[in-house]
Design a protein around this motif. Sequence first.
Motif, PDB file in Angstrom:
ATOM      1  N   ALA A  33       0.817  -1.186   0.025  1.00  0.00           N
ATOM      2  CA  ALA A  33      -0.003  -0.114  -0.123  1.00  0.00           C
ATOM      3  C   ALA A  33       0.809   1.413  -0.072  1.00  0.00           C
ATOM      4  O   ALA A  33       0.598   2.229  -0.753  1.00  0.00           O
ATOM      5  CB  ALA A  33      -0.820  -0.177   1.281  1.00  0.00           C
ATOM      6  N   VAL A  34       1.752   1.293   0.746  1.00  0.00           N
ATOM      7  CA  VAL A  34       2.820   2.356   0.930  1.00  0.00           C
ATOM      8  C   VAL A  34       3.428   2.743  -0.537  1.00  0.00           C
ATOM      9  O   VAL A  34       3.553   3.720  -0.955  1.00  0.00           O
ATOM     10  CB  VAL A  34       3.820   2.304   2.321  1.00  0.00           C
ATOM     11  N   GLY A  35       3.979   1.438  -0.805  1.00  0.00           N
ATOM     12  CA  GLY A  35       4.658   1.606  -2.134  1.00  0.00           C
ATOM     13  C   GLY A  35       3.921   1.986  -3.217  1.00  0.00           C
ATOM     14  O   GLY A  35       4.312   2.772  -4.054  1.00  0.00           O
ATOM     15  N   SER A  36       2.560   1.607  -3.395  1.00  0.00           N
ATOM     16  CA  SER A  36       1.746   1.957  -4.604  1.00  0.00           C
ATOM     17  C   SER A  36       1.446   3.462  -4.644  1.00  0.00           C
ATOM     18  O   SER A  36       1.303   4.188  -5.452  1.00  0.00           O
ATOM     19  CB  SER A  36       0.465   1.274  -4.497  1.00  0.00           C
ATOM     20  N   ILE A  37       1.767   4.482  -3.215  1.00  0.00           N
ATOM     21  CA  ILE A  37       1.493   5.663  -3.402  1.00  0.00           C
ATOM     22  C   ILE A  37       2.804   6.421  -3.192  1.00  0.00           C
ATOM     23  O   ILE A  37       2.629   7.629  -2.986  1.00  0.00           O
ATOM     24  CB  ILE A  37       0.306   6.208  -2.498  1.00  0.00           C
ATOM     25  N   SER A  38       3.852   5.785  -2.984  1.00  0.00           N
ATOM     26  CA  SER A  38       5.124   6.394  -3.216  1.00  0.00           C
ATOM     27  C   SER A  38       5.471   7.317  -3.980  1.00  0.00           C
ATOM     28  O   SER A  38       5.017   7.317  -5.396  1.00  0.00           O
ATOM     29  CB  SER A  38       6.358   5.265  -3.056  1.00  0.00           C
ATOM     30  N   LYS A  39       6.148   8.674  -3.627  1.00  0.00           N
ATOM     31  CA  LYS A  39       6.510   9.594  -4.635  1.00  0.00           C
ATOM     32  C   LYS A  39       7.545   9.091  -5.467  1.00  0.00           C
ATOM     33  O   LYS A  39       7.800   9.694  -6.504  1.00  0.00           O
ATOM     34  CB  LYS A  39       6.660  10.976  -3.862  1.00  0.00           C
ATOM     35  N   ASN A  40       8.331   8.155  -5.086  1.00  0.00           N
ATOM     36  CA  ASN A  40       9.574   7.647  -5.698  1.00  0.00           C
ATOM     37  C   ASN A  40       9.111   6.645  -6.760  1.00  0.00           C
ATOM     38  O   ASN A  40       8.322   5.553  -6.483  1.00  0.00           O
ATOM     39  CB  ASN A  40      10.312   7.029  -4.768  1.00  0.00           C
ATOM     40  N   ARG A  41       9.107   6.921  -8.102  1.00  0.00           N
ATOM     41  CA  ARG A  41       8.643   6.296  -9.172  1.00  0.00           C
ATOM     42  C   ARG A  41       9.217   4.696  -9.365  1.00  0.00           C
ATOM     43  O   ARG A  41       8.621   3.922  -9.960  1.00  0.00           O
ATOM     44  CB  ARG A  41       8.474   7.195 -10.613  1.00  0.00           C
TER      45      ARG A  41
ATOM     46  N   THR B  46       5.579  -1.630  -7.857  1.00  0.00           N
ATOM     47  CA  THR B  46       4.545  -1.876  -6.888  1.00  0.00           C
ATOM     48  C   THR B  46       3.427  -2.045  -7.420  1.00  0.00           C
ATOM     49  O   THR B  46       2.317  -3.083  -7.514  1.00  0.00           O
ATOM     50  CB  THR B  46       4.639  -1.134  -5.840  1.00  0.00           C
ATOM     51  N   ASN B  47       2.835  -1.143  -8.281  1.00  0.00           N
ATOM     52  CA  ASN B  47       1.803  -1.016  -9.056  1.00  0.00           C
ATOM     53  C   ASN B  47       1.569  -2.221  -9.971  1.00  0.00           C
ATOM     54  O   ASN B  47       0.501  -2.784 -10.345  1.00  0.00           O
ATOM     55  CB  ASN B  47       1.421   0.399  -9.510  1.00  0.00           C
ATOM     56  N   PHE B  48       2.649  -2.568 -10.802  1.00  0.00           N
ATOM     57  CA  PHE B  48       2.726  -3.552 -11.779  1.00  0.00           C
ATOM     58  C   PHE B  48       2.364  -4.882 -11.008  1.00  0.00           C
ATOM     59  O   PHE B  48       1.494  -5.485 -11.383  1.00  0.00           O
ATOM     60  CB  PHE B  48       4.276  -3.550 -12.437  1.00  0.00           C
ATOM     61  N   PHE B  49       3.225  -5.137  -9.955  1.00  0.00           N
ATOM     62  CA  PHE B  49       2.957  -6.204  -8.990  1.00  0.00           C
ATOM     63  C   PHE B  49       1.477  -6.486  -8.794  1.00  0.00           C
ATOM     64  O   PHE B  49       0.870  -7.354  -8.773  1.00  0.00           O
ATOM     65  CB  PHE B  49       3.675  -6.123  -7.957  1.00  0.00           C
ATOM     66  N   LEU B  50       0.850  -5.396  -8.063  1.00  0.00           N
ATOM     67  CA  LEU B  50      -0.612  -5.370  -7.834  1.00  0.00           C
ATOM     68  C   LEU B  50      -1.308  -5.673  -9.028  1.00  0.00           C
ATOM     69  O   LEU B  50      -2.392  -6.434  -8.835  1.00  0.00           O
ATOM     70  CB  LEU B  50      -0.933  -3.867  -7.044  1.00  0.00           C
ATOM     71  N   TRP B  51      -1.279  -5.174  -9.951  1.00  0.00           N
ATOM     72  CA  TRP B  51      -1.947  -5.118 -11.340  1.00  0.00           C
ATOM     73  C   TRP B  51      -2.161  -6.528 -11.697  1.00  0.00           C
ATOM     74  O   TRP B  51      -2.914  -7.270 -12.165  1.00  0.00           O
ATOM     75  CB  TRP B  51      -1.393  -4.086 -12.299  1.00  0.00           C
ATOM     76  N   VAL B  52      -0.882  -7.276 -11.695  1.00  0.00           N
ATOM     77  CA  VAL B  52      -0.807  -8.705 -12.015  1.00  0.00           C
ATOM     78  C   VAL B  52      -1.512  -9.523 -11.203  1.00  0.00           C
ATOM     79  O   VAL B  52      -2.425 -10.425 -11.588  1.00  0.00           O
ATOM     80  CB  VAL B  52       0.836  -8.932 -12.111  1.00  0.00           C
ATOM     81  N   PHE B  53      -1.405  -9.608  -9.846  1.00  0.00           N
ATOM     82  CA  PHE B  53      -1.966 -10.287  -8.968  1.00  0.00           C
ATOM     83  C   PHE B  53      -3.429 -10.048  -8.760  1.00  0.00           C
ATOM     84  O   PHE B  53      -4.060 -11.033  -8.384  1.00  0.00           O
ATOM     85  CB  PHE B  53      -1.174 -10.188  -7.567  1.00  0.00           C
ATOM     86  N   ARG B  54      -3.943  -8.962  -9.236  1.00  0.00           N
ATOM     87  CA  ARG B  54      -5.281  -8.615  -9.167  1.00  0.00           C
ATOM     88  C   ARG B  54      -6.112  -8.952 -10.309  1.00  0.00           C
ATOM     89  O   ARG B  54      -7.214  -9.325 -10.378  1.00  0.00           O
ATOM     90  CB  ARG B  54      -5.536  -7.071  -8.804  1.00  0.00           C
ATOM     91  N   GLY B  55      -5.098  -9.085 -11.338  1.00  0.00           N
ATOM     92  CA  GLY B  55      -5.859  -9.310 -12.610  1.00  0.00           C
ATOM     93  C   GLY B  55      -5.761 -10.891 -13.204  1.00  0.00           C
ATOM     94  O   GLY B  55      -6.397 -10.837 -14.351  1.00  0.00           O
ATOM     95  N   THR B  56      -5.311 -11.512 -12.192  1.00  0.00           N
ATOM     96  CA  THR B  56      -5.012 -12.964 -12.646  1.00  0.00           C
ATOM     97  C   THR B  56      -5.863 -13.841 -11.677  1.00  0.00           C
ATOM     98  O   THR B  56      -6.054 -13.342 -10.458  1.00  0.00           O
ATOM     99  CB  THR B  56      -3.828 -13.365 -12.815  1.00  0.00           C
ATOM    100  N   PRO B  57      -6.505 -14.968 -12.004  1.00  0.00           N
ATOM    101  CA  PRO B  57      -7.248 -15.840 -11.093  1.00  0.00           C
ATOM    102  C   PRO B  57      -6.522 -16.303 -10.016  1.00  0.00           C
ATOM    103  O   PRO B  57      -5.349 -16.705 -10.135  1.00  0.00           O
ATOM    104  CB  PRO B  57      -8.114 -17.107 -11.937  1.00  0.00           C
TER     105      PRO B  57
END
Lengths: 247, 219
Positions: free
Chosen positions: B42-50, B56-67
């Motif tokens: 959660a902290v990583g997904s809103i970090s100002k450091n790109r 982090t967002n890529f990781f979240l996107w992959v795990f949320r988007g697959t069964p």
Amino acid sequence: MVRLVNVHKRFGDNEVLKGIDLEVHRGDILVIIGPSGSGKSTLLRSINHLETIDEGEIWIEDIQVTLPLKGRKYEKHINQIRQQLGMVFQHFNLFPHMTVMENITMAPMLLKKIPRKAAEEKASQLLKKVDLIDKVNFFPAQLSGGQKQRVAIARALAMEPKVMLFDEVTSALDPELIGEVNKVMKKLAEEHMTMLIVTHEMRFAAEVADHVVFMADGVIVEQGPPDQLFKNPVEERTKRFLSEVFK
Amino acid sequence: MEGLNFSVVLEYYPILLEGLLWTCILCVSSIALSLVCGVPLAVGSISKNRAVQLPTNFFLWVFRGTPLLLQLFLIYFGLPQIGIYLSPVASGILGLGIHYAVYNADVMRTGIVAVESGQHEGSRSLGLSKAQTMRKVIIPQALRNVAPPLGNNLIALLKESALVSIITVPELTLSAQRAISDTFRPFEFYIAAGAIYYCVNYLLELSLKRVEMKTAMYR
């Protein structure tokens, strides 16, 4: 003690501080007054770097706040300076998930590594000073606005700051609660705490200030001892402001 | 047509009890993993450091988007191909834990963003660093703010734990299936397993309510 040299601050195209020079000596109480949007709060917030200034220098004793550092070095430098400056806000900013005691002891224990017992003893002394020793185990939500603000003052004092910054601390309070907060600030004044106070309370300002600064449109229009500034203002803009306020 | 006979369930209660025990082990471990991993995600997904925020967002996107089932297969059957061998239980804990860490991270992120800016200022003005502010002031408040939706995720995790029966974790659903293959009484055992899931969920719900009540006290 606190020295500002040619401080400029812009928000986009809007220049809110247009070259402020100011000096506060140890034990002095400086009160900043002025209309809304004059830059008073921004000036105060710049001193402990809650706002980053665009130009100029800010000094606390012989340490320059505005050093051109980057990354971790910058963060460390600013955090050390902030530990020497107590700040109290209009909306208290107490931590709602902590009791009054925890609000006060958290920073000294975490940053100064003071043992819990010593930190709690110090907090109890401070709570006696602000007349809230019976609220030690209360949460902020269980306190009135005036009580919250007094806890906020105790929290800032627990770090034993060299300077206290008060940013319109009575503006959000019901009129009958203002007195209790002002009383605590007067107590600090009697102890010769160095204070910078932004306020709309002119009578309080006249009572406690050693020096009053009138700001408008991002500049210091006039400054001097309270007697002189309130009774015999020189500048037209100051006269207009005071006549509006005391109408 | 054969009549229903629930007394057969009583004969097989040791198997179901063992299944329940594994379900509890699995759920407690993966709930802990999902909460512990949820915070940094959660902290990583809103970090100002790109450099932190993008992966982090890529990781979240992959795990949320697959069964979840596919993720479990990948962990249990896929990882051995690259030399990582995990037991069925470890695979189940890891799969459920990470899958729900992603959902928890999303809920926690909204909680973090919802904490007023004055809290950051109050904390920073005392001299706390950004990390100390997060740890001591922002995250504790964020977690309290999102206790109800976080609780929903944990209840969902408990129910979805039945999926790990497919990778041979001997949890409640698989235990029921073992009993069924002995007795050929699917209706009774699935109903029994369902009742046990319901009871465990009820207990979880009760404890979550208590947490919610406690955290509501400071408001």
